[in-house]
Design an enzyme around this catalytic site. Structure first.
Site, PDB file in Angstrom:
ATOM      1  N   SER A 164      19.347  46.450  40.617  1.00 19.66           N
ATOM      2  CA  SER A 164      18.134  45.623  40.602  1.00 19.66           C
ATOM      3  C   SER A 164      17.399  45.518  39.282  1.00 19.66           C
ATOM      4  CB  SER A 164      17.153  46.108  41.662  1.00 19.66           C
ATOM      5  OG  SER A 164      17.544  45.605  42.901  1.00 19.66           O
ATOM      6  N   LYS A 203       6.762  46.021  38.468  1.00 22.01           N
ATOM      7  CA  LYS A 203       7.328  45.605  39.751  1.00 22.01           C
ATOM      8  C   LYS A 203       6.384  46.078  40.851  1.00 22.01           C
ATOM      9  CE  LYS A 203      11.711  45.876  42.362  1.00 22.01           C
ATOM     10  NZ  LYS A 203      13.068  46.454  42.372  1.00 22.01           N
ATOM     11  N   SER A 207      16.799  42.964  42.727  1.00 22.37           N
ATOM     12  CA  SER A 207      15.533  42.703  43.394  1.00 22.37           C
ATOM     13  C   SER A 207      14.348  42.599  42.437  1.00 22.37           C
ATOM     14  CB  SER A 207      15.256  43.794  44.434  1.00 22.37           C
ATOM     15  OG  SER A 207      15.054  45.050  43.803  1.00 22.37           O
TER      16      SER A 207
END
Ligand code: GLN
Length: 487
Positions: free
Chosen positions: A180, A81, A156
């Site tokens: 997330s 990420k 997210s």
């Protein structure tokens, strides 16, 4: 079962690498080729560096040839990420604010994965500064769900979930502040684990809400999640909330620990707003455990109705403080149109942050401001304790809880324009962060229209071994892990 290397598990690939049936360079090339073939449709990555990945793969092959392989992760491409620091690679948090920022250091999890021999592969798209549930709040545009390209992958960490589901990585890392990791894992049909707060170092993770943030793995199977967790967990003196605890061999543990377990069903997690197909799939998951001899008990988490409000006070308060550092002076976007220093702060932040990030900073600044601090922030901290106590009370009677991960399957890109509608995506995941507990989402079926569904298991603090074992027992008896999107 597919024979494509990019759709195999870490466990399978590690065996193939050890048996010299495959090299890390060939595996990495297959992942790169797959990424190039689908990325135009999925858009899971912010950036990747194939030369660098192939160089790491070739070092791994050399180690293995010399009899110095470092374990199951040696030579396995893992995506990150874009909020986890890797030396010399872009680190943008999908924000215009950090569009040109290159990390000068490694996060602790990065160092640990490098030490385990993993191939650090690609920067994954996300909601800006991890604020969102759909990856639509990215300055780089949305990621598509590989199961239906017109739909969101969740967020997210949407890029981390989508890249894995599309075969663009063998495992990925995400961060989970309110759901997330687990929510996008559910929406993309992969496993997502949010570890106990303090188990995995946050050093080198761009901070959103420091008392809630935790890094964790996305993987094809529970066993793979156990392998990655084993590599990244552990005390770190550079994270002041890191916890000193023995790290077990999760991979060995998950096979040794056998049920039957006592499982709690929190009644507040099956109410209004839950999609009926998801409710039915989770009911079938519960029925499976019952069939295995597990005792199933209805439990209550009476403060659940306050989770969302509490989270949006605490998370925004912490975000407003954490994001104060982006001032256009030391690093990040600097406005070219400023007339003086104060104007420079204003314009740099106005130009660099997106709408959702600004909304959170404004809200967080308000709840911390003098006169409102006691009414909002201090009160939210007290309610947070009540929420945690609810969970701990249930664990006197049960080993773990089962709930849906997300109230709805993947929705259409652009469908949820109202921020409050998006905030509701996290009603089943946020409590776990407020209470600091471990949670895992495991695939448990598909809707009639072919969208993945996830079930969430919530465990006791630092008892990931047991949580993984419970999840593994379900996964082994089902075939969801062998289903892949038609891309
Ligand atoms: N969707 C939640 C939010 O927008 C949680 C995000 C996260 O876990 N990083 O804050």
């Amino acid at each position: 079962m597919t024979s494509e290397p990019f759709y195999q598990t870490i466990a399978q690939l590690a065996a193939a690498l050890d048996a010299k049936r495959l090299s890390s360079v060939d595996l990495t090339k297959a992942v790169i080729a797959r990424t190039k073939a689908v990325e135009g449709r999925v858009h899971a990555f912010n950036s990747f560096d194939e030369t660098d990945a192939l160089a790491q793969a070739s070092s791994s092959d050399a180690r293995r040839a010399a009899g110095q392989a470092r374990g199951a992760l040696d030579g396995i491409p893992i995506g990150f990420k874009d909020v986890i620091a890797v030396t010399g690679q872009p680190l943008t948090a999908s924000s215009k604010m950090l569009a040109n920022f290159v990390s000068p250091y490694d996060a602790t999890v990065t160092t640990k994965l490098k030490n385990a021999g993993a191939v650090v592969w690609g920067r994954l798209n996300m909601d800006e500064f991890a604020m969102g549930s759909s990856t639509e709040n990215s300055a780089n545009g949305p990621t598509s769900n590989p199961w239906d390209l017109t739909r969101v992958p969740g967020g997210s960490s949407g890029g981390s979930a989508a890249a894995l589901a599309a075969g663009e990585a063998i495992a990925t890392l995400g961060s989970d502040t309110g759901g997330s990791i687990r929510q996008p894992a559910a929406l993309c049909g992969v496993v997502g684990l949010k570890p106990t707060y303090g188990l995995v170092s946050r050093f080198g993770l761009i901070a959103f809400a420091s008392s809630l943030d935790q890094i964790g793995p996305f993987a094809r199977t529970v066993e793979d999640a156990a392998i990655v967790l084993g590599a990244i967990a552990g005390y770190d003196e550079r994270d002041s909330t890191s916890f000193q605890t023995e790290i077990p061999d999760y991979r060995v543990d998950l096979k040794q620990r056998q049920g039957p377990w006592k499982l709690g069903i929190p009644k507040e997690y099956f109410g209004e707003g839950l999609d009926p197909e998801i409710a039915a799939a989770v009911e079938r998951t519960i029925a499976f455990y019952k069939g295995q001899g597990c005792e199933i008990k209805e439990v209550s988490l009476p403060h659940t109705q306050y989770c969302l409000d509490t989270y949006y006070v605490i998370a925004t308060a912490e975000a407003s403080s954490n994001l104060a550092r982006y001032d256009g002076i030391r690093y990040g976007h600097r406005s070219q149109n400023a007339s003086d220093i104060v104007d420079l702060y204003f314009k740099s932040r106005a130009e660099g942050f997106g709408a959702e990030v600004k909304r959170r900073i404004i809200l967080g600044t308000y709840v911390l401001s003098s006169g409102y601090y006691d009414a909002y922030y201090l009160r939210a901290q007290k309610v947070r304790t009540l929420i945690r106590n609810d969970f701990l009370a249930t664990f006197r009677d049960v080993d773990a809880l089962i709930t849906p991960t997300s109230p709805m399957p993947a929705f259409k890109i652009g469908e949820k324009a109202d921020p409050l509608a998006l905030y509701l995506c996290d009603i089943y995941t946020i409590g776990v962060n407020l209470a600091g507990l471990p949670g895992i989402s495991v695939p448990c079926g598909f809707t009639k229209s072919g969208l993945p569904i996830g079930a969430q298991l919530i465990g006791q603090p630092f008892r990931e071994s047991e949580l993984l074992a419970i999840a593994h027992a379900y996964e082994q008896a089902h075939d969801w892990k062998n289903k892949f999107p038609a891309l």
